[in-house]
Design a protein around this motif. Structure first.
Motif, short mmCIF file in Angstrom:
data_model
loop_
_atom_site.label_atom_id
_atom_site.label_comp_id
_atom_site.label_asym_id
_atom_site.label_seq_id
_atom_site.Cartn_x
_atom_site.Cartn_y
_atom_site.Cartn_z
N GLU A 68 -5.24 -2.03 -11.97
CA GLU A 68 -3.91 -1.55 -11.60
C GLU A 68 -3.81 -1.23 -10.12
O GLU A 68 -2.92 -1.71 -9.43
CB GLU A 68 -3.53 -0.30 -12.40
CG GLU A 68 -3.18 -0.56 -13.83
CD GLU A 68 -4.33 -0.25 -14.76
OE1 GLU A 68 -5.42 0.11 -14.27
OE2 GLU A 68 -4.14 -0.38 -15.96
N MET A 69 -4.74 -0.43 -9.61
CA MET A 69 -4.66 0.01 -8.22
C MET A 69 -4.89 -1.15 -7.25
O MET A 69 -4.12 -1.33 -6.32
CB MET A 69 -5.62 1.15 -7.94
CG MET A 69 -5.35 1.81 -6.61
SD MET A 69 -6.32 3.26 -6.30
CE MET A 69 -5.96 4.26 -7.71
N PRO A 70 -5.94 -1.98 -7.43
CA PRO A 70 -6.09 -3.10 -6.50
C PRO A 70 -4.90 -4.05 -6.50
O PRO A 70 -4.51 -4.56 -5.45
CB PRO A 70 -7.35 -3.81 -6.99
CG PRO A 70 -8.13 -2.75 -7.69
CD PRO A 70 -7.10 -1.85 -8.31
N MET A 71 -4.28 -4.26 -7.65
CA MET A 71 -3.11 -5.14 -7.70
C MET A 71 -1.91 -4.49 -7.02
O MET A 71 -1.12 -5.16 -6.37
CB MET A 71 -2.78 -5.53 -9.13
CG MET A 71 -3.79 -6.51 -9.70
SD MET A 71 -3.41 -7.04 -11.35
CE MET A 71 -2.07 -8.16 -11.04
N ALA A 72 -1.78 -3.18 -7.16
CA ALA A 72 -0.68 -2.47 -6.50
C ALA A 72 -0.85 -2.54 -4.99
O ALA A 72 0.12 -2.78 -4.25
CB ALA A 72 -0.63 -1.02 -6.96
N VAL A 73 -2.07 -2.36 -4.53
CA VAL A 73 -2.33 -2.45 -3.09
C VAL A 73 -2.12 -3.88 -2.61
O VAL A 73 -1.61 -4.11 -1.52
CB VAL A 73 -3.74 -1.92 -2.75
CG1 VAL A 73 -4.07 -2.16 -1.31
CG2 VAL A 73 -3.82 -0.44 -3.07
N GLY A 74 -2.49 -4.86 -3.42
CA GLY A 74 -2.22 -6.25 -3.07
C GLY A 74 -0.73 -6.52 -2.94
O GLY A 74 -0.29 -7.30 -2.09
N GLY A 75 0.07 -5.84 -3.77
CA GLY A 75 1.52 -5.94 -3.64
C GLY A 75 2.01 -5.36 -2.33
O GLY A 75 2.97 -5.86 -1.74
N VAL A 76 1.35 -4.32 -1.86
CA VAL A 76 1.71 -3.75 -0.56
C VAL A 76 1.43 -4.75 0.54
O VAL A 76 2.21 -4.89 1.49
CB VAL A 76 0.93 -2.43 -0.31
CG1 VAL A 76 1.02 -2.00 1.13
CG2 VAL A 76 1.47 -1.35 -1.21
N MET A 77 0.33 -5.45 0.44
CA MET A 77 0.00 -6.46 1.46
C MET A 77 1.10 -7.52 1.53
O MET A 77 1.45 -7.97 2.61
CB MET A 77 -1.34 -7.12 1.14
CG MET A 77 -2.50 -6.18 1.00
SD MET A 77 -3.19 -5.74 2.56
CE MET A 77 -4.64 -4.86 2.05
N GLY A 78 1.64 -7.88 0.39
CA GLY A 78 2.70 -8.88 0.37
C GLY A 78 4.04 -8.35 0.83
O GLY A 78 4.86 -9.09 1.36
N ARG A 79 4.29 -7.05 0.63
CA ARG A 79 5.58 -6.45 1.01
C ARG A 79 5.45 -5.58 2.24
O ARG A 79 6.22 -4.65 2.44
CB ARG A 79 6.11 -5.60 -0.16
CG ARG A 79 6.40 -6.39 -1.40
CD ARG A 79 6.93 -5.52 -2.53
NE ARG A 79 5.97 -4.48 -2.90
CZ ARG A 79 6.27 -3.18 -2.94
NH1 ARG A 79 7.45 -2.75 -2.64
NH2 ARG A 79 5.35 -2.29 -3.29
N TRP A 80 4.50 -5.85 3.07
CA TRP A 80 4.21 -5.01 4.24
C TRP A 80 5.44 -4.82 5.12
O TRP A 80 5.77 -3.72 5.53
CB TRP A 80 3.04 -5.60 5.01
CG TRP A 80 2.64 -4.81 6.21
CD1 TRP A 80 2.82 -5.17 7.50
CD2 TRP A 80 2.00 -3.54 6.23
NE1 TRP A 80 2.32 -4.20 8.34
CE2 TRP A 80 1.81 -3.18 7.58
CE3 TRP A 80 1.57 -2.66 5.26
CZ2 TRP A 80 1.21 -1.99 7.97
CZ3 TRP A 80 0.97 -1.47 5.64
CH2 TRP A 80 0.79 -1.15 6.98
N ALA A 81 6.13 -5.91 5.43
CA ALA A 81 7.31 -5.83 6.31
C ALA A 81 8.41 -4.97 5.68
O ALA A 81 9.11 -4.24 6.38
CB ALA A 81 7.83 -7.22 6.61
N GLU A 82 8.54 -5.03 4.40
CA GLU A 82 9.55 -4.26 3.70
C GLU A 82 9.22 -2.76 3.72
O GLU A 82 10.11 -1.92 3.82
CB GLU A 82 9.58 -4.77 2.25
CG GLU A 82 10.67 -4.26 1.38
CD GLU A 82 10.56 -4.87 0.00
OE1 GLU A 82 10.52 -4.08 -0.95
OE2 GLU A 82 10.49 -6.10 -0.11
N ILE A 83 7.95 -2.43 3.65
CA ILE A 83 7.54 -1.03 3.58
C ILE A 83 7.55 -0.37 4.96
O ILE A 83 8.05 0.74 5.12
CB ILE A 83 6.14 -0.92 2.93
CG1 ILE A 83 6.23 -1.32 1.46
CG2 ILE A 83 5.59 0.49 3.05
CD1 ILE A 83 4.91 -1.47 0.78
N VAL A 84 7.00 -1.04 5.98
CA VAL A 84 6.86 -0.40 7.30
C VAL A 84 7.98 -0.74 8.26
O VAL A 84 8.11 -0.10 9.29
CB VAL A 84 5.51 -0.75 7.96
CG1 VAL A 84 4.37 -0.27 7.10
CG2 VAL A 84 5.39 -2.21 8.26
#
Length: 178
Positions: A76-92
């Motif tokens: 769960e956690m590694p996949m969630a962090v992988g999702g952050v890598m893909g949505r980096w521009a959206e988050i920061v």
């Protein structure tokens, strides 16, 4: 003496008790024969078969199967962090995402560190100043405690360029001459 011999053998068994014992023995033999027949039938059919009720062998929709696999393997956690890598521009934000890229997520037992590479020292400094707010935003998105620290890396040194006149075995301009 015949009375004493009978008492030593135990109480006399009546006809009803004998019938009950015979019926119990017959039931046990029937169960054993039925179980053996079931095993022979199952081996001829090729093992267990699915019944009318749902069990763990039934087909699942792809999303449900992936969710089950993710839960079973603890991803769960590694996949969630992988999702952050893909949505980096959206988050920061778009400006920061142009100059800073997430490189790695290390999940040690006590430290959960997201490593970010910046293309200039100015943006690295800016990201270091924004790190606490960014950690809070990531934890709000992923779950509390997912990211505890953001490690900011500045720009890497340029790759060595080797010209046509190079001494064999030398390391180029980084040679220490000794």
């Amino acid at each position: 003496m015949s009375g004493e011999a009978e008492r030593a053998q135990g109480p006399e068994v009546s006809g009803v008790d004998l019938a009950r014992q015979a019926l119990a023995a017959a039931r046990e033999q029937a169960r054993a024969r039925g179980a053996a027949a079931q095993q022979r039938k199952a081996s001829r059919r090729g093992g267990l078969r699915s019944g009318a009720r749902a069990d763990g062998r039934d087909p699942l929709p792809l999303g449900a199967a992936l969710d089950r696999l993710k839960t079973e393997r603890g991803w769960e956690m590694p996949m969630a962090v992988g999702g952050v890598m893909g949505r980096w521009a959206e988050i920061v934000g778009a400006d920061l995402a142009k100059h800073c890229v997430p490189v790695r997520y290390d999940e040690a037992p006590e430290e959960r560190v997201l490593t970010v590479q910046c293309d200039s020292t100015v943006w690295a400094t800016q990201l270091r100043l924004l790190a606490p707010q960014l950690v809070a935003r990531l934890n709000a998105d992923l779950g509390q405690g997912t990211v505890r620290l953001i490690k900011v890396l500045g720009p890497g040194s340029p790759k060595p360029w080797y010209g046509p006149l190079r001494a064999p075995g030398s390391t180029g301009p980084r040679d220490t001459f000794g």
